[in-house]
Scaffold this motif. Structure first.
Motif, PDB file in Angstrom:
ATOM      1  N   ALA A 446      30.735   4.724  -1.269  1.00  0.00           N
ATOM      2  CA  ALA A 446      29.695   5.601  -1.838  1.00  0.00           C
ATOM      3  C   ALA A 446      30.254   6.986  -2.121  1.00  0.00           C
ATOM      4  CB  ALA A 446      28.520   5.687  -0.871  1.00  0.00           C
ATOM      5  N   VAL A 447      31.082   7.498  -1.211  1.00  0.00           N
ATOM      6  CA  VAL A 447      31.688   8.819  -1.421  1.00  0.00           C
ATOM      7  C   VAL A 447      32.662   8.787  -2.592  1.00  0.00           C
ATOM      8  CG1 VAL A 447      33.227  10.531  -0.400  1.00  0.00           C
ATOM      9  CG2 VAL A 447      31.378   9.558   0.964  1.00  0.00           C
ATOM     10  N   LEU A 448      33.423   7.717  -2.730  1.00  0.00           N
ATOM     11  CA  LEU A 448      34.362   7.600  -3.842  1.00  0.00           C
ATOM     12  C   LEU A 448      33.625   7.608  -5.178  1.00  0.00           C
ATOM     13  CD1 LEU A 448      36.881   4.917  -2.488  1.00  0.00           C
ATOM     14  CD2 LEU A 448      37.267   7.367  -2.741  1.00  0.00           C
ATOM     15  N   ARG A 449      32.523   6.909  -5.248  1.00  0.00           N
ATOM     16  CA  ARG A 449      31.748   6.880  -6.497  1.00  0.00           C
ATOM     17  C   ARG A 449      31.144   8.253  -6.810  1.00  0.00           C
ATOM     18  NH1 ARG A 449      29.557   0.873  -5.163  1.00  0.00           N
ATOM     19  NH2 ARG A 449      31.003  -0.259  -6.522  1.00  0.00           N
ATOM     20  N   LYS A 450      30.682   8.931  -5.780  1.00  0.00           N
ATOM     21  CA  LYS A 450      30.162  10.278  -5.961  1.00  0.00           C
ATOM     22  C   LYS A 450      31.260  11.227  -6.435  1.00  0.00           C
ATOM     23  CE  LYS A 450      27.933  14.065  -3.433  1.00  0.00           C
ATOM     24  NZ  LYS A 450      27.437  14.531  -2.102  1.00  0.00           N
ATOM     25  N   THR A 451      32.438  11.113  -5.846  1.00  0.00           N
ATOM     26  CA  THR A 451      33.561  11.973  -6.229  1.00  0.00           C
ATOM     27  C   THR A 451      33.980  11.705  -7.662  1.00  0.00           C
ATOM     28  OG1 THR A 451      34.316  11.988  -3.925  1.00  0.00           O
ATOM     29  CG2 THR A 451      35.911  12.653  -5.609  1.00  0.00           C
ATOM     30  N   SER A 452      33.980  10.446  -8.051  1.00  0.00           N
ATOM     31  CA  SER A 452      34.335  10.099  -9.428  1.00  0.00           C
ATOM     32  C   SER A 452      33.369  10.740 -10.420  1.00  0.00           C
ATOM     33  CB  SER A 452      34.335   8.577  -9.598  1.00  0.00           C
ATOM     34  OG  SER A 452      34.528   8.229 -10.952  1.00  0.00           O
ATOM     35  N   LYS A 453      32.081  10.706 -10.115  1.00  0.00           N
ATOM     36  CA  LYS A 453      31.096  11.313 -11.017  1.00  0.00           C
ATOM     37  C   LYS A 453      31.282  12.823 -11.097  1.00  0.00           C
ATOM     38  CE  LYS A 453      27.546   7.746 -10.513  1.00  0.00           C
ATOM     39  NZ  LYS A 453      26.176   7.430 -10.015  1.00  0.00           N
ATOM     40  N   GLU A 454      31.715  13.418  -9.989  1.00  0.00           N
ATOM     41  CA  GLU A 454      31.908  14.866  -9.966  1.00  0.00           C
ATOM     42  C   GLU A 454      33.107  15.293 -10.799  1.00  0.00           C
ATOM     43  OE1 GLU A 454      32.792  18.483  -6.739  1.00  0.00           O
ATOM     44  OE2 GLU A 454      32.355  16.444  -6.038  1.00  0.00           O
ATOM     45  N   PHE A 455      34.200  14.541 -10.715  1.00  0.00           N
ATOM     46  CA  PHE A 455      35.444  14.976 -11.355  1.00  0.00           C
ATOM     47  C   PHE A 455      35.778  14.215 -12.642  1.00  0.00           C
ATOM     48  CE2 PHE A 455      35.854  16.426  -6.998  1.00  0.00           C
ATOM     49  CZ  PHE A 455      36.366  17.702  -7.173  1.00  0.00           C
ATOM     50  N   ASP A 456      35.060  13.133 -12.915  1.00  0.00           N
ATOM     51  CA  ASP A 456      35.289  12.342 -14.129  1.00  0.00           C
ATOM     52  C   ASP A 456      33.947  11.750 -14.530  1.00  0.00           C
ATOM     53  OD1 ASP A 456      36.345  10.843 -16.200  1.00  0.00           O
ATOM     54  OD2 ASP A 456      37.303   9.353 -14.907  1.00  0.00           O
ATOM     55  N   SER A 457      33.066  12.609 -14.996  1.00  0.00           N
ATOM     56  CA  SER A 457      31.656  12.255 -15.167  1.00  0.00           C
ATOM     57  C   SER A 457      31.429  11.107 -16.135  1.00  0.00           C
ATOM     58  CB  SER A 457      30.853  13.482 -15.612  1.00  0.00           C
ATOM     59  OG  SER A 457      31.382  14.011 -16.825  1.00  0.00           O
ATOM     60  N   HIS A 458      32.327  10.929 -17.100  1.00  0.00           N
ATOM     61  CA  HIS A 458      32.162   9.852 -18.076  1.00  0.00           C
ATOM     62  C   HIS A 458      32.986   8.610 -17.713  1.00  0.00           C
ATOM     63  CE1 HIS A 458      29.802  12.336 -20.773  1.00  0.00           C
ATOM     64  NE2 HIS A 458      30.709  13.291 -20.695  1.00  0.00           N
ATOM     65  N   GLY A 459      33.639   8.631 -16.557  1.00  0.00           N
ATOM     66  CA  GLY A 459      34.378   7.451 -16.111  1.00  0.00           C
ATOM     67  C   GLY A 459      35.586   7.125 -16.959  1.00  0.00           C
ATOM     68  N   PHE A 460      36.250   8.151 -17.480  1.00  0.00           N
ATOM     69  CA  PHE A 460      37.403   7.911 -18.344  1.00  0.00           C
ATOM     70  C   PHE A 460      38.480   7.092 -17.638  1.00  0.00           C
ATOM     71  CE2 PHE A 460      41.661   9.404 -19.770  1.00  0.00           C
ATOM     72  CZ  PHE A 460      41.621   8.946 -21.080  1.00  0.00           C
ATOM     73  N   PHE A 461      38.804   7.447 -16.406  1.00  0.00           N
ATOM     74  CA  PHE A 461      39.898   6.754 -15.713  1.00  0.00           C
ATOM     75  C   PHE A 461      39.488   5.369 -15.220  1.00  0.00           C
ATOM     76  CE2 PHE A 461      41.472  11.105 -15.568  1.00  0.00           C
ATOM     77  CZ  PHE A 461      42.780  10.899 -15.988  1.00  0.00           C
ATOM     78  N   GLN A 462      38.190   5.126 -15.116  1.00  0.00           N
ATOM     79  CA  GLN A 462      37.743   3.793 -14.727  1.00  0.00           C
ATOM     80  C   GLN A 462      37.529   2.870 -15.924  1.00  0.00           C
ATOM     81  OE1 GLN A 462      34.689   3.575 -11.558  1.00  0.00           O
ATOM     82  NE2 GLN A 462      34.875   5.801 -11.486  1.00  0.00           N
ATOM     83  N   ASN A 463      36.994   3.436 -17.006  1.00  0.00           N
ATOM     84  CA  ASN A 463      36.570   2.592 -18.124  1.00  0.00           C
ATOM     85  C   ASN A 463      37.513   2.590 -19.320  1.00  0.00           C
ATOM     86  OD1 ASN A 463      33.944   1.861 -16.965  1.00  0.00           O
ATOM     87  ND2 ASN A 463      33.471   4.037 -17.196  1.00  0.00           N
ATOM     88  N   VAL A 464      38.366   3.603 -19.421  1.00  0.00           N
ATOM     89  CA  VAL A 464      39.208   3.731 -20.607  1.00  0.00           C
ATOM     90  C   VAL A 464      40.684   3.537 -20.273  1.00  0.00           C
ATOM     91  CG1 VAL A 464      39.902   5.242 -22.498  1.00  0.00           C
ATOM     92  CG2 VAL A 464      37.530   5.269 -21.700  1.00  0.00           C
ATOM     93  N   VAL A 465      41.148   4.182 -19.211  1.00  0.00           N
ATOM     94  CA  VAL A 465      42.547   4.006 -18.803  1.00  0.00           C
ATOM     95  C   VAL A 465      42.706   2.612 -18.213  1.00  0.00           C
ATOM     96  CG1 VAL A 465      44.359   4.801 -17.250  1.00  0.00           C
ATOM     97  CG2 VAL A 465      42.909   6.457 -18.437  1.00  0.00           C
TER      98      VAL A 465
END
Length: 475
Positions: A446-465
């Motif tokens: 849950a913390v990892l997902r929250k951190t991802s939204k804070e620093f990569d709000s559009h999910g570039f590193f999850q969805n594009v890279v």
């Protein structure tokens, strides 16, 4: 989109294209042929974080419009096709981000992600120092730390990532930030085991300490010693209190023969320490092949480097178990059955390893500030099980993947039936189909997902890279 006219002017001389010698040399330098076989449209080779910033500013909007794919490469030791390379897209090759710089008081070292652990240890030894990085000298620094990593010093110092005090990161926005316990603390903790879901790490700082001689090396035994080695390994993880010891127990097959090994290290240099005598006294030791000795950190890590080479057909699979002799023998029996069905494959080499996560390791990890992995020390001790095939012919690919995948399933079923299977999947050895984040605690995820939204709000590193294990697909 014309990649040449888009990228070449902003990184002159640092964009490689197909049908050139430099491109071929770069693209053929991964650990496995599976990554070499992918052919990006261009390879970008930045040498400073400002150039990584520039690349992301240009590539991000194009990738989000599905006009280009992007991959990020460290030194390329991942065995999984597409983890650090991309077909027809742009691969950002970070090997040019060099640098090993000691702080003024020499308590910290800042390491560029283009370095290998061997280069780091070699430089630090000039100052009588070392750090708790990877065990294999030829492996790159970035991917190992982002996955957690293990060290010869892990029993006392936790996972390799636990010695990182600060990361320098280029975010999806192109902004360059620092992440430490005092600044962007959530990102700092997330990067310690959270993989490539948050940004591009360009350098990081690690704690250093005095380097003295280590006593250890590799002991070889006849195959019928495996049962004794398993008993010694379980006794070690259950009862040993010496936090300056580290072991790896394995069975292996190659060139028509089986062998049993134990890599063992007493990092304070105590010769044949009491903590290791349960291994040095095992019967049927093949002493003429052993390498037990007093030597340096870099020497032992270079020794382990000799067991791998680039450009091979190889991959890893892993599970984590609670130490139990009967379970480990059952896993070995299942491994033997898979070996019997695959050993006629050309150039086939097959290993089964057991790597301890002692209570002391897990407690020292937690005491260092914690990480994304978040294993409760009370869960320990544990054993990481590594399954590693290597072979020569592409005609054997399908059956070796199928055989090892079946073996992994059998091992998990055996451990689960005995209620000895642990949720954790060691990400540095994870099979490409595994959902590694399901092995993290619910609170950490849950913390990892929250951190991802804070620093990569559009999910570039999850969805594009491309590549790696992604938070967005977990569960």
């Amino acid at each position: 989109m014309d990649i040449d006219t888009t990228l070449s002017p902003v990184l002159p001389g640092k964009i490689l294209f197909p049908n050139s010698e430099h491109y071929d040399t770069s693209n053929n330098s991964y650990f496995t042929l599976f990554e070499n076989d992918l052919r990006p449209a261009a390879i970008a080779q930045p040498t400073k974080n400002a150039e990584v910033h520039t690349l992301l500013k240009i590539l991000k909007p194009l990738a989000e419009k599905h006009q280009i794919q992007v991959a990020v490469r460290g030194t390329g030791h991942t065995p999984i096709a597409g983890s650090a390379n991309t077909a027809d897209g742009v691969t950002i090759d970070l090997r040019g981000l060099k640098g090993i710089r000691l702080s003024e008081d020499k308590s910290l070292v800042e390491i560029g992600v283009g370095e290998t652990w061997g280069s780091v240890y070699e430089e630090l030894e000039k100052h009588g120092l070392t750090t708790a990085g990877g065990r294999v000298g030829r492996v790159g620094v970035g991917g190992l730390v982002l996955g957690g990593g293990l060290s010869l010093y892990s029993t006392r110092r936790g996972f390799a990532c636990d010695s990182v005090t600060e990361f320098e990161v280029v975010l999806a926005s192109g902004e360059v930030v620092r992440a430490s316990q005092d600044e962007n603390a959530g990102l700092w903790r997330a990067l310690k085991g959270g993989l490539n879901n948050f940004g591009i790490v360009t350098s990081f700082k690690m704690r250093t300490f005095a380097s003295g001689d280590i006593w250890g090396g590799i002991a070889y035994y006849m195959p019928d010693t495996f049962g004794d080695l398993v008993k010694a390994t379980v006794d070690f993880v259950d009862n040993e209190s010496d936090e300056d010891t580290h072991i790896m127990s394995s069975a292996g097959y190659g060139f028509g023969h089986q062998v049993v090994t134990c890599c063992m290290y007493q990092t304070k240099g105590v010769e044949n320490a009491a903590s290791l005598q349960r291994f040095t006294s095992l019967p049927s030791q093949i002493k003429e092949h052993g390498s037990l000795r007093s030597s340096t950190h870099i020497d032992f890590c270079n020794e382990l480097s000799k067991f791998t080479k680039d450009g091979v057909r190889s991959f890893y699979a892993t599970l984590t178990i609670r130490p139990d002799v009967s379970l480990m023998l059952a896993v070995h029996q299942a491994w033997q059955g898979t070996l019997d069905s695959l050993k006629d494959a050309e150039g086939f080499i097959f290993s089964l390893g057991f790597f301890p996560l002692t209570k002391a390791l897990l407690q020292n990890s937690q005491d260092a500030g914690g990480n994304a992995i978040d294993i409760d020390p009370n869960d320990g001790p544990l054993l990481i099980v590594l399954i590693n095939p290597t072979w020569d012919s592409p005609s054997d690919d399908e059956r070796i993947y199928a055989g090892v995948e079946s073996l992994l399933g059998k091992c998990r079923a055996i451990a689960s039936a005995k209620e000895l299977l642990h949720r954790y999947i060691f990400t540095n050895y994870a099979y490409f189909k595994d959902d590694v984040f399901r092995g993290y605690s619910d609170s950490s995820l849950a913390v990892l997902r929250k951190t991802s939204k804070e620093f990569d709000s559009h999910g570039f590193f999850q969805n594009v890279v491309s590549g790696g294990f992604k938070l967005c697909t977990s569960g």
